[in-house]
Design an enzyme around this catalytic site. Structure first.
Site, short mmCIF file in Angstrom:
data_model
loop_
_atom_site.label_atom_id
_atom_site.label_comp_id
_atom_site.label_asym_id
_atom_site.label_seq_id
_atom_site.Cartn_x
_atom_site.Cartn_y
_atom_site.Cartn_z
N GLY A 31 -0.20 -2.85 5.33
CA GLY A 31 0.10 -1.67 4.51
C GLY A 31 0.87 -2.02 3.26
O GLY A 31 0.90 -3.18 2.84
N ALA A 32 1.51 -0.98 2.67
CA ALA A 32 2.12 -1.12 1.34
C ALA A 32 1.07 -1.74 0.41
O ALA A 32 1.31 -2.76 -0.25
CB ALA A 32 3.41 -1.94 1.38
N GLY A 36 -4.08 -6.56 -4.65
CA GLY A 36 -4.55 -7.72 -3.88
C GLY A 36 -5.35 -7.27 -2.67
O GLY A 36 -6.44 -7.80 -2.38
N HIS A 37 -4.82 -6.28 -1.95
CA HIS A 37 -5.56 -5.74 -0.80
C HIS A 37 -6.87 -5.09 -1.27
O HIS A 37 -7.91 -5.24 -0.63
CB HIS A 37 -4.72 -4.68 -0.08
CG HIS A 37 -3.44 -5.18 0.51
ND1 HIS A 37 -2.21 -4.81 0.03
CD2 HIS A 37 -3.19 -6.03 1.53
CE1 HIS A 37 -1.26 -5.38 0.72
NE2 HIS A 37 -1.82 -6.14 1.64
N GLY A 147 -6.98 -13.15 2.50
CA GLY A 147 -6.63 -13.70 1.21
C GLY A 147 -6.20 -15.16 1.29
O GLY A 147 -5.50 -15.57 2.22
N LYS A 149 -4.07 -16.19 -0.55
CA LYS A 149 -2.61 -16.06 -0.76
C LYS A 149 -1.86 -16.58 0.47
O LYS A 149 -0.87 -17.29 0.36
CB LYS A 149 -2.29 -14.59 -1.02
CG LYS A 149 -0.84 -14.20 -0.90
CD LYS A 149 -0.11 -14.52 -2.16
CE LYS A 149 1.32 -14.08 -2.21
NZ LYS A 149 1.95 -13.57 -1.04
N GLN A 153 -2.28 -19.12 7.05
CA GLN A 153 -2.82 -18.10 7.96
C GLN A 153 -4.35 -18.14 7.96
O GLN A 153 -4.98 -18.14 9.03
CB GLN A 153 -2.33 -16.73 7.50
CG GLN A 153 -3.04 -15.55 8.12
CD GLN A 153 -2.43 -14.23 7.67
OE1 GLN A 153 -1.35 -13.88 8.09
NE2 GLN A 153 -3.12 -13.48 6.83
N SER A 185 2.19 -9.19 -3.99
CA SER A 185 2.68 -9.21 -2.61
C SER A 185 3.43 -7.92 -2.34
O SER A 185 4.11 -7.39 -3.24
CB SER A 185 3.64 -10.39 -2.42
OG SER A 185 4.44 -10.20 -1.26
N SER A 186 3.31 -7.41 -1.13
CA SER A 186 4.05 -6.18 -0.77
C SER A 186 5.55 -6.41 -0.95
O SER A 186 6.30 -5.47 -1.19
CB SER A 186 3.76 -5.79 0.67
OG SER A 186 2.37 -5.64 0.85
P1 AMP Z 1 -0.59 -8.38 4.28
O1 AMP Z 1 -0.68 -6.89 4.19
O2 AMP Z 1 0.47 -8.98 3.43
O3 AMP Z 1 -0.59 -8.88 5.71
O4 AMP Z 1 -1.95 -8.93 3.65
C1 AMP Z 1 -3.20 -8.50 4.12
C2 AMP Z 1 -4.27 -9.37 3.52
O5 AMP Z 1 -4.23 -9.27 2.11
C3 AMP Z 1 -4.09 -10.86 3.86
O6 AMP Z 1 -5.37 -11.42 4.14
C4 AMP Z 1 -3.50 -11.42 2.60
O7 AMP Z 1 -3.77 -12.80 2.41
C5 AMP Z 1 -4.19 -10.58 1.55
N1 AMP Z 1 -3.43 -10.59 0.30
C6 AMP Z 1 -2.11 -10.33 0.14
N2 AMP Z 1 -1.75 -10.50 -1.14
C7 AMP Z 1 -2.86 -10.88 -1.81
C8 AMP Z 1 -3.15 -11.23 -3.17
N3 AMP Z 1 -2.20 -11.21 -4.11
N4 AMP Z 1 -4.41 -11.59 -3.49
C9 AMP Z 1 -5.38 -11.62 -2.53
N5 AMP Z 1 -5.18 -11.30 -1.25
C10 AMP Z 1 -3.95 -10.95 -0.88
#
Ligand code: AMP
Length: 278
Positions: A31-32, A36-37, A147, A149, A153, A185-186
């Protein structure tokens, strides 16, 4: 768009999608949501008929002293973003639906899971594997988008899919950056203006290493030393700035198309990660 908050309803929704006619793309998030998401959702839309997004702040991937309670949450805004970006269903389960009291555990490979992000957070990747396997089993997507990013993971999830013979394609997606090059990034919401100026040293080092490698510098010791010079600042605390191969092993020379340069650093209380695939 359907918002589905129970496992049972999610399974019923999925059972109504005929896999012989439809392709299901899945994006797992905490979430948030930010651009990127959304870029993951856009990639998923290119090769799937239905896009399922999950929002689940997964407690098992946070350590005891980490920001699970304070992790940014904004469900109303996230629902609107998903609805306006062509998501078919949004899965938002509660913790007690996903976990029982005593759980089977799944550990990452020893040589990938306890270095870098796993060094100070030895239970982190077990938590990631546990939740992603559960989500894949509930949603049964054809393609799941992650991602670059979160490079470690992604590599560990690819390993899980291969070793456990999961029936899903793990699809890597490029890192989306803000106009000042900071990777989205969140956690960026935690950064003050002054913090952000310091944080920009991270993409500066990333871009410099990429350009050095492109111009033929392959010696890891020289590349890492140049990165440390760029990152030197009293308010930036580096956890690591390393060139590794894509099995996360140390290398002396960059192997083109099989290496990554990764940085993790803290600005104030905010830990940031970034990387470039070389
Ligand atoms: P998270 O909500 O932070 O767990 O991220 C969810 C997905 O979004 C994960 O696969 C992350 O790698 C991807 N993600 C987060 N930030 C970015 C970004 N800046 N660019 C591309 N993918 C991202």
């Amino acid at each position: 768009m359907q918002v589905i908050d129970s496992v049972e309803s999610m399974r019923a929704y999925r059972a109504g999608l005929d896999s012989s006619k439809m392709k299901i793309g899945f994006v797992a998030t905490m979430g948030a949501l930010h651009a990127g998401h959304i870029s993951l959702i856009e990639s998923a839309k290119k090769s799937n008929t239905h896009i399922i997004v999950s929002i689940f702040v997964n407690p098992t991937q946070f350590g005891a002293n980490e920001d699970f309670g304070a992790y940014p949450r904004n469900l109303e805004k996230d629902i609107a973003l998903c609805a306006s970006n062509g998501v078919s269903a949004l899965f938002t389960p509660q913790v007690n639906e996903i976990y029982e009291d005593d759980e089977i555990s799944l550990n990452p490979p020893k040589n990938m899971g306890y270095i870098l992000e796993g060094f100070d957070r030895p239970t982190h990747f077990a938590g990631v594997l546990q939740v992603v396997l559960k989500l894949l089993n509930i949603i049964k997507p054809h393609n799941a988008y992650f991602g670059k990013k979160d490079a470690q993971q992604l590599l560990i999830l690819q390993t899980m899919a291969r070793q456990l013979f999961l029936d899903v394609n793990i699809m890597p997606c490029e890192i989306l950056r803000d106009s000042d090059n900071l990777a989205l990034s969140s956690r960026n919401v935690y950064l003050s203006k002054a913090d952000r100026a310091v944080a920009l040293l991270i993409p500066k080092a990333i871009f410099e290493i990429k350009s050095l490698v492109d111009s033929g510098e392959l010696e890891v010791a020289r590349l890492e030393s140049r990165a440390r010079d760029i990152l030197k600042h009293k308010d930036l605390h580096i956890s690591y700035a390393l060139c590794l191969d894509r099995g996360l092993k140390r290398i002396e020379k960059i192997i083109k198309n099989n290496s990554i340069f990764l940085i993790a650093a803290k600005v104030g209380k905010t830990r940031l990660i970034d990387n470039v695939w070389l």
